[in-house]
Design a protein around this motif. Structure first.
Motif, PDB file in Angstrom:
ATOM      1  N   PHE A  34       0.998  -1.155   0.022  1.00 52.00           N
ATOM      2  CA  PHE A  34       0.166   0.074  -0.103  1.00 52.00           C
ATOM      3  C   PHE A  34       0.907   1.315   0.022  1.00 52.00           C
ATOM      4  O   PHE A  34       1.721   1.263   0.786  1.00 52.00           O
ATOM      5  N   CYS A  74       4.207   0.576   5.080  1.00 50.72           N
ATOM      6  CA  CYS A  74       3.644   0.995   3.703  1.00 50.72           C
ATOM      7  C   CYS A  74       4.999   1.564   2.815  1.00 50.72           C
ATOM      8  O   CYS A  74       5.929   1.787   3.497  1.00 50.72           O
ATOM      9  N   GLY A 121      -7.838   1.774   7.054  1.00 51.28           N
ATOM     10  CA  GLY A 121      -8.250   0.196   6.693  1.00 51.28           C
ATOM     11  C   GLY A 121      -9.180  -0.013   5.612  1.00 51.28           C
ATOM     12  O   GLY A 121      -9.179  -0.915   4.822  1.00 51.28           O
ATOM     13  N   GLY A 122     -10.310   1.014   5.880  1.00 50.99           N
ATOM     14  CA  GLY A 122     -11.199   0.761   4.695  1.00 50.99           C
ATOM     15  C   GLY A 122     -10.928   1.393   3.352  1.00 50.99           C
ATOM     16  O   GLY A 122     -11.401   0.777   2.341  1.00 50.99           O
ATOM     17  N   LYS A 167      -7.850   0.749   2.306  1.00 53.29           N
ATOM     18  CA  LYS A 167      -7.197  -0.802   1.709  1.00 53.29           C
ATOM     19  C   LYS A 167      -8.012  -1.480   1.361  1.00 53.29           C
ATOM     20  O   LYS A 167      -7.949  -2.078   0.356  1.00 53.29           O
ATOM     21  N   SER A 168      -8.901  -1.760   2.033  1.00 50.42           N
ATOM     22  CA  SER A 168     -10.060  -2.802   1.718  1.00 50.42           C
ATOM     23  C   SER A 168     -10.990  -2.710   0.700  1.00 50.42           C
ATOM     24  O   SER A 168     -11.706  -3.581   0.161  1.00 50.42           O
ATOM     25  N   SER A 169     -11.008  -1.477   0.315  1.00 46.46           N
ATOM     26  CA  SER A 169     -11.828  -1.186  -0.732  1.00 46.46           C
ATOM     27  C   SER A 169     -11.082  -1.393  -1.961  1.00 46.46           C
ATOM     28  O   SER A 169     -11.557  -1.305  -3.175  1.00 46.46           O
ATOM     29  N   GLY A 170      -9.853  -1.635  -1.993  1.00 40.77           N
ATOM     30  CA  GLY A 170      -9.161  -2.034  -3.282  1.00 40.77           C
ATOM     31  C   GLY A 170      -8.378  -0.849  -3.682  1.00 40.77           C
ATOM     32  O   GLY A 170      -7.419  -1.073  -4.692  1.00 40.77           O
ATOM     33  N   LYS A 171      -8.318   0.199  -3.154  1.00 39.73           N
ATOM     34  CA  LYS A 171      -7.364   1.082  -3.506  1.00 39.73           C
ATOM     35  C   LYS A 171      -5.942   0.980  -3.047  1.00 39.73           C
ATOM     36  O   LYS A 171      -5.591   0.382  -2.016  1.00 39.73           O
ATOM     37  N   SER A 172      -4.923   1.489  -3.780  1.00 39.45           N
ATOM     38  CA  SER A 172      -3.377   1.047  -3.734  1.00 39.45           C
ATOM     39  C   SER A 172      -2.758   2.271  -3.053  1.00 39.45           C
ATOM     40  O   SER A 172      -1.639   1.813  -2.589  1.00 39.45           O
ATOM     41  N   GLN A 217      -3.803  -0.486  13.081  1.00 44.18           N
ATOM     42  CA  GLN A 217      -4.072  -1.526  12.109  1.00 44.18           C
ATOM     43  C   GLN A 217      -3.061  -2.922  12.220  1.00 44.18           C
ATOM     44  O   GLN A 217      -3.738  -3.907  12.162  1.00 44.18           O
TER      45      GLN A 217
END
Length: 160
Positions: A2, A32, A94-95, A97-102, A153
């Motif tokens: 990330f 990261c 965290g949201g 990251k989990s949404s698929g954004k890099s 996290q």
């Protein structure tokens, strides 16, 4: 991995701010792909009028937009923004990251603020406090909170 970016208008000069910012940047890189991006503030007259300020902020906004990767989460630190606790900021990251954004980009504007159009593009306007802080200190505070969010996290003991 990330990507996390902190975009700042202006450069740090004082060694104690440089040391603190460097320490948190180093710590963030354990979690990261972190980059601190410094951009020059637009030069304005000693007592600029509102039109000159708006033009300067617009020029800064163009430089800032060029540094935000396409599809990134974009957060602007702004006094009128939402205040989050450290765990809430960790949850927001965290949201993302989990949404698929890099990538997530955070912005600390110049001494005259941030262009209104750039603020409108933000996914989040985030306020550090209702108090006013110097930009140099705000940078260190933002770095510390980003590090704290990553630590939360990861479940480390730093944030306790």
């Amino acid at each position: 991995m990330f990507q996390l970016r902190l975009i700042c208008m202006g450069k740090l000069k004082e060694q104690f701010y440089l040391s603190a910012a460097g320490e948190y940047a180093k710590r963030l890189r354990a979690f990261c792909d972190f980059a601190l991006i410094e951009l020059p503030e637009c030069r304005l007259p000693e007592a600029p009028n509102p039109t000159q300020i708006a033009q300067g902020l617009s020029e800064e906004a163009a430089r800032i937009r060029a540094k935000i990767p396409k599809g990134s989460f974009f957060c602007v630190f702004a006094p009128e923004g939402k205040q989050l606790s450290s765990p809430e900021l960790a949850g927001t990251l965290g949201g993302v990251k989990s949404s698929g954004k890099s990538c997530a980009c955070f912005l600390i504007g110049s001494s005259f603020g941030v262009d209104a159009g750039l603020k409108a593009q933000a996914d989040l306007l985030l306020s550090m406090s209702t108090m006013t802080f110097p930009h140099h200190l705000a940078r260190v505070m933002a770095l510390e909170q980003l590090y704290r969010a990553e630590s939360i996290q990861a479940g480390t003991k730093y944030h306790k």
